[in-house]
Design an enzyme around this catalytic site. Structure first.
Site, PDB file in Angstrom:
ATOM      1  CE  LYS A 169       0.180   7.592   2.332  1.00  0.00           C
ATOM      2  NZ  LYS A 169      -1.115   7.688   3.033  1.00  0.00           N
TER       3      LYS A 169
ATOM      4  CE1 TYR B  61      -3.093   2.606   2.216  1.00  0.00           C
ATOM      5  CE2 TYR B  61      -2.621   3.401   0.013  1.00  0.00           C
ATOM      6  CZ  TYR B  61      -2.381   3.422   1.380  1.00  0.00           C
ATOM      7  OH  TYR B  61      -1.436   4.276   1.901  1.00  0.00           O
TER       8      TYR B  61
ATOM      9  CG  PHE C 143     -11.108   6.811   3.385  1.00  0.00           C
ATOM     10  CD1 PHE C 143     -10.017   6.094   2.919  1.00  0.00           C
ATOM     11  CD2 PHE C 143     -11.555   6.566   4.672  1.00  0.00           C
ATOM     12  CE1 PHE C 143      -9.373   5.148   3.721  1.00  0.00           C
ATOM     13  CE2 PHE C 143     -10.934   5.616   5.483  1.00  0.00           C
ATOM     14  CZ  PHE C 143      -9.832   4.906   4.998  1.00  0.00           C
TER      15      PHE C 143
ATOM     16  NE  ARG D 122       0.961   3.181  12.048  1.00  0.00           N
ATOM     17  CZ  ARG D 122      -0.083   3.286  11.224  1.00  0.00           C
ATOM     18  NH1 ARG D 122       0.094   3.149   9.910  1.00  0.00           N
ATOM     19  NH2 ARG D 122      -1.277   3.532  11.677  1.00  0.00           N
TER      20      ARG D 122
ATOM     21  CB  THR E 201      -4.529   8.735   9.898  1.00  0.00           C
ATOM     22  OG1 THR E 201      -4.194   7.458  10.446  1.00  0.00           O
ATOM     23  CG2 THR E 201      -4.901   8.598   8.441  1.00  0.00           C
TER      24      THR E 201
ATOM     25  NE  ARG F  17       0.615   9.999   7.954  1.00  0.00           N
ATOM     26  CZ  ARG F  17       0.157   8.785   8.183  1.00  0.00           C
ATOM     27  NH1 ARG F  17      -0.223   8.422   9.397  1.00  0.00           N
ATOM     28  NH2 ARG F  17       0.064   7.919   7.199  1.00  0.00           N
TER      29      ARG F  17
ATOM     30  CG  ASN G   8      -1.718  10.650   5.255  1.00  0.00           C
ATOM     31  OD1 ASN G   8      -1.223  10.171   4.237  1.00  0.00           O
ATOM     32  ND2 ASN G   8      -2.451   9.936   6.087  1.00  0.00           N
TER      33      ASN G   8
ATOM     34  CG  HIS H 133       1.966   3.237   3.867  1.00  0.00           C
ATOM     35  ND1 HIS H 133       0.768   2.812   4.376  1.00  0.00           N
ATOM     36  CD2 HIS H 133       2.784   2.157   3.859  1.00  0.00           C
ATOM     37  CE1 HIS H 133       0.865   1.512   4.657  1.00  0.00           C
ATOM     38  NE2 HIS H 133       2.068   1.094   4.350  1.00  0.00           N
TER      39      HIS H 133
ATOM     40  CD  GLU I 165       1.872  -2.334   4.008  1.00  0.00           C
ATOM     41  OE1 GLU I 165       2.820  -1.675   4.470  1.00  0.00           O
ATOM     42  OE2 GLU I 165       0.682  -2.158   4.356  1.00  0.00           O
TER      43      GLU I 165
HETATM   44  P1  ATP Z   1      -1.202   4.573   5.939  1.00  0.00           P
HETATM   45  O1  ATP Z   1      -1.809   3.193   5.835  1.00  0.00           O
HETATM   46  O2  ATP Z   1      -1.156   5.309   4.600  1.00  0.00           O
HETATM   47  O3  ATP Z   1       0.134   4.559   6.640  1.00  0.00           O
HETATM   48  P2  ATP Z   1      -2.738   5.085   8.273  1.00  0.00           P
HETATM   49  O4  ATP Z   1      -2.392   3.683   8.643  1.00  0.00           O
HETATM   50  O5  ATP Z   1      -2.329   6.172   9.230  1.00  0.00           O
HETATM   51  O6  ATP Z   1      -2.123   5.464   6.866  1.00  0.00           O
HETATM   52  P3  ATP Z   1      -5.262   4.142   7.345  1.00  0.00           P
HETATM   53  O7  ATP Z   1      -6.454   4.093   8.219  1.00  0.00           O
HETATM   54  O8  ATP Z   1      -4.544   2.875   7.007  1.00  0.00           O
HETATM   55  O9  ATP Z   1      -4.265   5.211   7.973  1.00  0.00           O
HETATM   56  O10 ATP Z   1      -5.698   4.859   5.994  1.00  0.00           O
HETATM   57  C1  ATP Z   1      -4.942   4.705   4.797  1.00  0.00           C
HETATM   58  C2  ATP Z   1      -4.888   6.017   4.061  1.00  0.00           C
HETATM   59  O11 ATP Z   1      -6.196   6.344   3.599  1.00  0.00           O
HETATM   60  C3  ATP Z   1      -4.482   7.220   4.908  1.00  0.00           C
HETATM   61  O12 ATP Z   1      -3.103   7.363   5.068  1.00  0.00           O
HETATM   62  C4  ATP Z   1      -5.062   8.345   4.112  1.00  0.00           C
HETATM   63  O13 ATP Z   1      -4.246   8.661   2.968  1.00  0.00           O
HETATM   64  C5  ATP Z   1      -6.389   7.756   3.652  1.00  0.00           C
HETATM   65  N1  ATP Z   1      -7.466   8.047   4.611  1.00  0.00           N
HETATM   66  C6  ATP Z   1      -7.650   7.498   5.833  1.00  0.00           C
HETATM   67  N2  ATP Z   1      -8.745   7.995   6.457  1.00  0.00           N
HETATM   68  C7  ATP Z   1      -9.264   8.892   5.580  1.00  0.00           C
HETATM   69  C8  ATP Z   1     -10.402   9.744   5.607  1.00  0.00           C
HETATM   70  N3  ATP Z   1     -11.231   9.771   6.650  1.00  0.00           N
HETATM   71  N4  ATP Z   1     -10.630  10.538   4.523  1.00  0.00           N
HETATM   72  C9  ATP Z   1      -9.798  10.506   3.450  1.00  0.00           C
HETATM   73  N5  ATP Z   1      -8.718   9.724   3.355  1.00  0.00           N
HETATM   74  C10 ATP Z   1      -8.441   8.927   4.392  1.00  0.00           C
HETATM   75 MG    MG Z   2      -2.679   2.028   7.318  1.00  0.00          MG
END
Ligand code: ATP
Ligand code: MG
Length: 139
Positions: free
Chosen positions: A12, A52, A60, A88, A94, A105, A115, A118, A129
């Site tokens: 990212k 997304y 968020f 993962r 996350t 992370r 973070n 992805h 994706e």
């Molecule tokens: P990713 O999809 O990026 O691999 P993830 O699967 O661990 O991450 P998701 O729940 O899919 O988490 O959230 C997608 C992205 O949105 C997160 O990686 C983060 O950048 C952002 N995000 C998630 N939760 C929050 C939050 N509570 N506040 C701010 N940003 C958030």
């Molecule tokens: Mg995700």
């Protein structure tokens, strides 16, 4: 080709800004992943919103879109047995505060939004994706 050998990762914009691209790639390779394809992109708002889309009703979401369009990102197709789950595990939760020791992370991320990386979360999403960034059909 057997199933679940591929996942889509993105380094990212915070990873780029913090000059961590090399370190994170080392971790990925050391963990046994093969980088099958990789490129540098600067996501437009439309592209980030589309990628997304599943999160569009979350509080968020606007912040997430702003962050993901804030600089260069590096999508890549990674290959390994059980790639989705294994990747993962390598990246951790996350929220870096909740991530296990040694995960990417935990080591490098500032907070739940910025973070570093992805990773696809299901086989269906990995396929979508991979197609989104590389227009390839991969199992
Ligand atoms: P990713 O999809 O990026 O691999 P993830 O699967 O661990 O991450 P998701 O729940 O899919 O988490 O959230 C997608 C992205 O949105 C997160 O990686 C983060 O950048 C952002 N995000 C998630 N939760 C929050 C939050 N509570 N506040 C701010 N940003 C958030
Ligand atoms: Mg995700």
């Amino acid at each position: 080709m057997s199933k679940n050998n591929h996942t889509l990762a993105i380094l990212k914009p915070d990873c780029y800004r913090k000059k961590l691209i090399g370190k994170v790639i080392d971790k990925i390779i050391e963990a046994g992943f093969k980088i099958q394809k990789m490129k540098m992109v600067h996501l437009t708002k439309d592209e980030a919103e589309n990628f997304y889309e599943v999160h569009k009703n979350k509080d968020f979401y606007p912040e997430l879109i702003k962050f993901m369009t804030s600089g260069p990102a590096f999508p890549m197709i990674l290959e390994k047995d059980n790639a989705i789950e294994t990747f993962r595990e390598l990246i951790g939760s996350t929220d870096p505060n909740e991530a296990d020791e040694g995960t990417i992370r935990k080591l490098y991320a500032d907070n739940v939004r910025q973070n570093i990386v992805h990773g696809s979360d299901t086989e269906t999403n990995a396929k979508r994706e991979i197609k989104f960034f590389f227009d390839s059909e991969i199992d």
